[in-house]
Write a protein that holds these residues in place. Structure first.
Motif, mmCIF file in Angstrom:
data_model
loop_
_atom_site.group_PDB
_atom_site.id
_atom_site.type_symbol
_atom_site.label_atom_id
_atom_site.label_comp_id
_atom_site.label_asym_id
_atom_site.label_seq_id
_atom_site.Cartn_x
_atom_site.Cartn_y
_atom_site.Cartn_z
ATOM 1 N N LEU A 88 0.831 -1.207 0.000
ATOM 2 C CA LEU A 88 0.000 0.000 0.000
ATOM 3 C C LEU A 88 0.866 1.257 0.000
ATOM 4 O O LEU A 88 0.572 2.223 -0.713
ATOM 5 C CB LEU A 88 -0.924 -0.009 1.216
ATOM 6 N N LEU A 89 1.947 1.254 0.780
ATOM 7 C CA LEU A 89 2.838 2.413 0.792
ATOM 8 C C LEU A 89 3.447 2.668 -0.580
ATOM 9 O O LEU A 89 3.498 3.809 -1.045
ATOM 10 C CB LEU A 89 3.962 2.203 1.819
ATOM 11 N N MET B 197 3.604 5.749 -5.630
ATOM 12 C CA MET B 197 3.721 5.851 -7.089
ATOM 13 C C MET B 197 2.762 6.900 -7.652
ATOM 14 O O MET B 197 3.063 7.538 -8.655
ATOM 15 C CB MET B 197 3.423 4.491 -7.746
ATOM 16 N N HIS B 198 1.617 7.093 -7.026
ATOM 17 C CA HIS B 198 0.617 8.038 -7.535
ATOM 18 C C HIS B 198 0.948 9.471 -7.173
ATOM 19 O O HIS B 198 0.335 10.387 -7.708
ATOM 20 C CB HIS B 198 -0.772 7.656 -7.009
ATOM 21 N N ASN B 199 1.862 9.702 -6.263
ATOM 22 C CA ASN B 199 2.192 11.066 -5.828
ATOM 23 C C ASN B 199 3.508 11.551 -6.435
ATOM 24 O O ASN B 199 4.247 12.262 -5.791
ATOM 25 C CB ASN B 199 2.281 11.111 -4.299
ATOM 26 N N GLN B 200 3.780 11.240 -7.665
ATOM 27 C CA GLN B 200 5.028 11.692 -8.280
ATOM 28 C C GLN B 200 4.864 13.044 -8.925
ATOM 29 O O GLN B 200 4.014 13.451 -9.542
ATOM 30 C CB GLN B 200 5.511 10.691 -9.345
#
Length: 58
Positions: free
Chosen positions: A49-50, A55-58
Motif C-alpha cells: 500500500l505504501l 507511485m501516484h504522488n510523483q
C-alpha cells in the motif's frame, strides 16, 4: 514358533495410541505459525500500500 519366524517386513507396523499423539503438532506451535503468517501478510500488504500510494504522488 517365535515371532521372528512370522515377521514380514512388508506389512505395516501396528502403532500404539502414544505414537499417534506424537505425530500431531503442538497446539501452541500451530497458533504461533498462524499468527506469524497473518502478521507477515498484514505487513506485506501495508508495504504494498505504501508503494502503491507513493507511485501516484510523483
Amino acid at each position: 514358533m517365535s515371532d521372528s519366524e512370522n515377521y514380514d517386513p512388508l506389512t505395516p507396523a501396528r502403532r500404539k495410541e502414544s505414537d499417534s499423539q506424537e505425530r500431531k503438532m503442538p497446539r501452541g506451535l500451530v497458533i504461533r505459525l498462524f499468527a506469524y503468517l497473518v502478521a507477515g501478510h498484514v505487513i506485506a500488504g501495508f508495504l504494498y500500500l505504501l508503494f502503491a500510494v507513493g507511485m501516484h504522488n510523483q
